[in-house]
Structure formats: structure tokens, C-alpha cells
Design an enzyme around this catalytic site. Sequence first.
Site, PDB file in Angstrom:
ATOM      1  N   GLY A 128      63.705  55.143  38.995  1.00 53.46           N
ATOM      2  CA  GLY A 128      63.971  53.856  38.720  1.00 53.46           C
ATOM      3  C   GLY A 128      63.758  53.030  39.761  1.00 53.46           C
ATOM      4  O   GLY A 128      64.352  51.875  40.162  1.00 53.46           O
ATOM      5  N   SER A 166      63.153  48.298  39.453  1.00 55.81           N
ATOM      6  CA  SER A 166      63.817  46.912  39.043  1.00 55.81           C
ATOM      7  C   SER A 166      65.166  47.305  39.912  1.00 55.81           C
ATOM      8  O   SER A 166      65.547  48.241  40.358  1.00 55.81           O
ATOM      9  CB  SER A 166      64.185  46.688  37.704  1.00 55.81           C
ATOM     10  OG  SER A 166      64.858  48.063  37.239  1.00 55.81           O
ATOM     11  N   GLY A 188      67.050  50.111  42.609  1.00 52.56           N
ATOM     12  CA  GLY A 188      65.771  50.848  42.958  1.00 52.56           C
ATOM     13  C   GLY A 188      64.666  50.105  43.626  1.00 52.56           C
ATOM     14  O   GLY A 188      64.149  50.644  44.703  1.00 52.56           O
ATOM     15  N   TYR A 229      79.723  56.113  29.824  1.00 53.73           N
ATOM     16  CA  TYR A 229      78.872  55.969  31.075  1.00 53.73           C
ATOM     17  C   TYR A 229      79.704  56.489  32.410  1.00 53.73           C
ATOM     18  O   TYR A 229      79.068  57.358  33.050  1.00 53.73           O
ATOM     19  CB  TYR A 229      78.894  54.475  31.444  1.00 53.73           C
ATOM     20  CG  TYR A 229      78.249  54.095  32.806  1.00 53.73           C
ATOM     21  CD1 TYR A 229      77.115  54.419  33.091  1.00 53.73           C
ATOM     22  CD2 TYR A 229      79.118  53.397  33.565  1.00 53.73           C
ATOM     23  CE1 TYR A 229      76.460  53.953  34.095  1.00 53.73           C
ATOM     24  CE2 TYR A 229      78.557  52.974  34.859  1.00 53.73           C
ATOM     25  CZ  TYR A 229      77.496  53.143  35.145  1.00 53.73           C
ATOM     26  OH  TYR A 229      76.821  52.843  36.425  1.00 53.73           O
TER      27      TYR A 229
HETATM   28  N1  LIG Z   1      74.783  47.211  38.380  1.00 53.85           N
HETATM   29  C1  LIG Z   1      75.687  47.451  38.725  1.00 53.85           C
HETATM   30  O1  LIG Z   1      76.617  46.752  38.999  1.00 53.85           O
HETATM   31  C2  LIG Z   1      75.808  49.068  39.251  1.00 53.85           C
HETATM   32  C3  LIG Z   1      77.035  49.535  39.482  1.00 53.85           C
HETATM   33  C4  LIG Z   1      77.314  50.723  39.857  1.00 53.85           C
HETATM   34  C5  LIG Z   1      76.426  51.523  39.701  1.00 53.85           C
HETATM   35  N2  LIG Z   1      75.237  51.350  39.322  1.00 53.85           N
HETATM   36  C6  LIG Z   1      73.974  52.348  39.295  1.00 53.85           C
HETATM   37  O2  LIG Z   1      72.864  52.035  39.945  1.00 53.85           O
HETATM   38  C7  LIG Z   1      71.731  52.535  39.477  1.00 53.85           C
HETATM   39  C8  LIG Z   1      70.737  51.480  39.384  1.00 53.85           C
HETATM   40  O3  LIG Z   1      71.209  50.539  38.453  1.00 53.85           O
HETATM   41  P1  LIG Z   1      70.783  48.921  38.427  1.00 53.85           P
HETATM   42  O4  LIG Z   1      71.993  47.905  38.677  1.00 53.85           O
HETATM   43  O5  LIG Z   1      69.586  48.751  39.624  1.00 53.85           O
HETATM   44  O6  LIG Z   1      70.160  48.704  37.070  1.00 53.85           O
HETATM   45  P2  LIG Z   1      68.885  48.548  36.330  1.00 53.85           P
HETATM   46  O7  LIG Z   1      68.351  47.088  36.910  1.00 53.85           O
HETATM   47  O8  LIG Z   1      69.208  48.255  34.953  1.00 53.85           O
HETATM   48  O9  LIG Z   1      67.925  49.561  36.734  1.00 53.85           O
HETATM   49  C9  LIG Z   1      68.139  50.742  36.300  1.00 53.85           C
HETATM   50  C10 LIG Z   1      66.747  51.549  36.502  1.00 53.85           C
HETATM   51  O10 LIG Z   1      66.739  52.953  35.897  1.00 53.85           O
HETATM   52  C11 LIG Z   1      65.527  52.910  35.112  1.00 53.85           C
HETATM   53  N3  LIG Z   1      65.483  54.157  33.743  1.00 53.85           N
HETATM   54  C12 LIG Z   1      66.563  53.714  32.671  1.00 53.85           C
HETATM   55  N4  LIG Z   1      66.046  55.001  31.984  1.00 53.85           N
HETATM   56  C13 LIG Z   1      65.362  55.628  32.723  1.00 53.85           C
HETATM   57  C14 LIG Z   1      64.651  56.829  32.312  1.00 53.85           C
HETATM   58  N5  LIG Z   1      64.959  57.582  31.267  1.00 53.85           N
HETATM   59  N6  LIG Z   1      63.625  57.501  33.286  1.00 53.85           N
HETATM   60  C15 LIG Z   1      63.559  56.678  34.487  1.00 53.85           C
HETATM   61  N7  LIG Z   1      63.961  55.680  34.681  1.00 53.85           N
HETATM   62  C16 LIG Z   1      64.974  55.220  33.752  1.00 53.85           C
HETATM   63  C17 LIG Z   1      65.086  51.482  34.627  1.00 53.85           C
HETATM   64  O11 LIG Z   1      63.890  51.583  34.233  1.00 53.85           O
HETATM   65  P3  LIG Z   1      63.267  50.667  33.210  1.00 53.85           P
HETATM   66  O12 LIG Z   1      63.257  49.041  33.897  1.00 53.85           O
HETATM   67  O13 LIG Z   1      62.061  50.981  32.622  1.00 53.85           O
HETATM   68  O14 LIG Z   1      64.464  50.420  31.882  1.00 53.85           O
HETATM   69  C18 LIG Z   1      65.620  50.791  35.929  1.00 53.85           C
HETATM   70  O15 LIG Z   1      64.609  50.659  36.799  1.00 53.85           O
HETATM   71  C19 LIG Z   1      72.027  53.198  38.276  1.00 53.85           C
HETATM   72  O16 LIG Z   1      72.309  54.549  38.408  1.00 53.85           O
HETATM   73  C20 LIG Z   1      73.267  52.463  37.888  1.00 53.85           C
HETATM   74  O17 LIG Z   1      74.263  53.620  37.236  1.00 53.85           O
HETATM   75  C21 LIG Z   1      74.886  49.774  38.868  1.00 53.85           C
END
Ligand SMILES: NC(=O)c1ccc[n+]([C@@H]2O[C@H](COP(=O)([O-])OP(=O)(O)OC[C@H]3O[C@@H](n4cnc5c(N)ncnc54)[C@H](OP(=O)(O)O)[C@@H]3O)[C@@H](O)[C@H]2O)c1
Length: 303
Positions: free
Chosen positions: A22, A25, A28, A164
Site C-alpha cells: 500500500g 498513498s 504508505g 474494521y
Molecule cells: N487514516 C487513519 O486515520 C488511520 C488510522 C489508524 C490506522 N490506519 C491504518 O494505516 C494504514 C494506511 O492507511 P492510510 O491512512 O494511509 O489510508 P489510505 O490512504 O486509504 O491508504 C491505504 C492503502 O492501502 C492500499 N490498499 C487497499 N486495498 C489494498 C489491497 N487489496 N492490496 C494492496 N493495497 C491495498 C490502498 O491502495 P489503493 O490506493 O490502490 O486503494 C492505499 O495505498 C492502514 O492499514 C490503515 O488501516 C489509518
Amino acid sequence: MRDVRGPADDAGGGAWNVLLTGASSGLGLAIARQLLGDPRYRLVLTARAASLARFAAAGIVEGERVLLRQLDVTDAEQRRAVVAEIDERFGGVDVLINNAGVAFRSVLEHVNEQERLQQMQVNFLGPMHLMRLCLPGMRARRRGRIVNVSSVAGMMAMPTMAIYSASKWALEGATEALWYEVRPWGIHVTLVEPGFIHSESFRNTVWSREGERAAHEHDDGYRAHYDCMAPFVERLMRRARATPDRIARRIAALLRERRPPLRLPATRDAWLFYLLRRLLPRRLYHLVLWRGLPDTRRWGPGR
Ligand SMILES: NC(=O)c1ccc[n+]([C@@H]2O[C@H](COP(=O)([O-])OP(=O)(O)OC[C@H]3O[C@@H](n4cnc5c(N)ncnc54)[C@H](OP(=O)(O)O)[C@@H]3O)[C@@H](O)[C@H]2O)c1
């Protein structure tokens, strides 16, 4: 003082091979940018096929230390191919960062079998499979790091985010067991638990089919749950001081630690919830959280 040394010290001077999921974006991409600046790492940055073009847009191109590869973590063939290539070209994955994640918005009653499976496949089963592919090599080399990006939702559950939370709790349980299992080989395992991050990723929250219908249906018993929780979470994310860059710096620092912790609450709110969960009696803890939820008097059948 924390016990710090670079991973290159563990590796006897060679670069560490990092597999990041991931990476195109959000958090990641921020982790990728952090590690790109460090010559101790050789990076294999992965994203789903449709997202690969984002690397070029972010100014990231392939080079001596960087490979860009397609990886949908739910696809067995893609998982196998990327790990096999790293094994053949570089001698194996030294650092696996399971960052890819997706969040369904739905009360428990509204998430169907297929959606439940999809949520678990991305956040739990995909990381499990990747760990199983990387661990034999790590054990053979007697070194390795696994960073599983969990969430504050992995230690506390919120209404409308049941599945989730379930996926992150599953990731937490398995990772905690793994911590004991691979300790004898010197492999370090960490759960990074961010709270709310100031980012646009709430836009990527996926509504369950039934949840989306209920949120627009005046008479649905759960409508107020969605009405209140969706803007509440969005507001918390907008107000959050934690940014993907800040958390990425914490993760880069974590990789340099000789003895990284099993859990890293990665934002201030995550620390707060961690402490509340540890210190308050459970019944009180749940009441405190219930009181903190928005407008719960409107929820349910009415009075
Ligand atoms: N944002 C928050 O407030 C928050 C809080 C706590 C934990 N997190 C965790 O932090 C991590 C990163 O999240 P983020 O905030 O950076 O959200 P994000 O911007 O939505 O990024 C999620 C990433 O996961 C990828 N992804 C989704 N489904 C996938 C799949 N089947 N195979 C490979 N890649 C996939 C997405 O790729 P695409 O662009 O192709 O969809 C995107 O690059 C996640 O594990 C999330 O649960 C986030």
C-alpha cells in the site's frame, strides 16, 4: 536512553531489503519517502495495479535501490511473485511492512458475508500470507523485522466500524503470538497503532451496501448511528495533529531500534486510549467512551 543501532549493523553492513504494501498513498507513501532517503534500505514498493501510476506522480521511479511492483495483498499469485523476486534478486525480505488497509463503515448488522471477507482479506489474511512467505527466509538468516500497521481500532472498537476493528484485533492477536514465536531467531515484530491521522483517507472508507442504504433511509433504526458517527470520525481526522509524515518518521526510527517494542501507539490519542484501556476498570471505560460518542440520545428506537 533508547537502545538504537541501524539495521545495517544487524545485517553486517549490507542493505536491508524492505517490502512495503500500500505504498502509493497516505501513510504508505510517507513511509516510502522516509526510507528512500536512507541508503541502508533497498525498497520494494508495492501497490495495486491501478495505483502504480501514482509513484511517478509522487516523483518515485525505479533505480538501483528501488523496485516498484504490483501487489494486491488479496492476490495469492501476486504475493508469491513479489516475494520470490526479492528472494532471487536480493536474497530475501529483511523488513516486511504490512501497511495496506481498508476500512468498511457499517454497523455489524449491515455488513454482509462478502464484505466481511473482503475486510478480513486486506487487513488480516493478506498480511498473514505475506508473513508466512517471508518468515522462512528471515529464520534462515536469523534476522528480520515485521511491522504490521494496526490502528487504535485494534485496541478499542467504535460503533459503525465493527468489522474494521475485528480485522485489526485479529491482526493484533496473531502478531502478539508471533512476537513470542520468532523471538528465538532474533526476528522483531511490531504493531504500529495510529489514532486519527490528519489525511484524506476517510474518503477511502468503504460503505457496506446495506449501511449506505440505511444511512439514507429515514425510518431505519440505525440511521442516526451513521448520521452521527460519519461526520464525527471525519471531524476527528481533520482536527488530528498527527500526519502520515510524522508517523512515517516514527516507523523509520523504530526500524533503527535494536529492541523495538511489540506495540507502538503512534499518535497522542492512541496513547490516551491505550492508557484509558489499561487503567480504567472495563465497565467504567466503556461508559466513558459511550459518553464521548456524539448525540447517542438520537440513536435507536427513540424514547
Ligand atoms: N487514516 C487513519 O486515520 C488511520 C488510522 C489508524 C490506522 N490506519 C491504518 O494505516 C494504514 C494506511 O492507511 P492510510 O491512512 O494511509 O489510508 P489510505 O490512504 O486509504 O491508504 C491505504 C492503502 O492501502 C492500499 N490498499 C487497499 N486495498 C489494498 C489491497 N487489496 N492490496 C494492496 N493495497 C491495498 C490502498 O491502495 P489503493 O490506493 O490502490 O486503494 C492505499 O495505498 C492502514 O492499514 C490503515 O488501516 C489509518
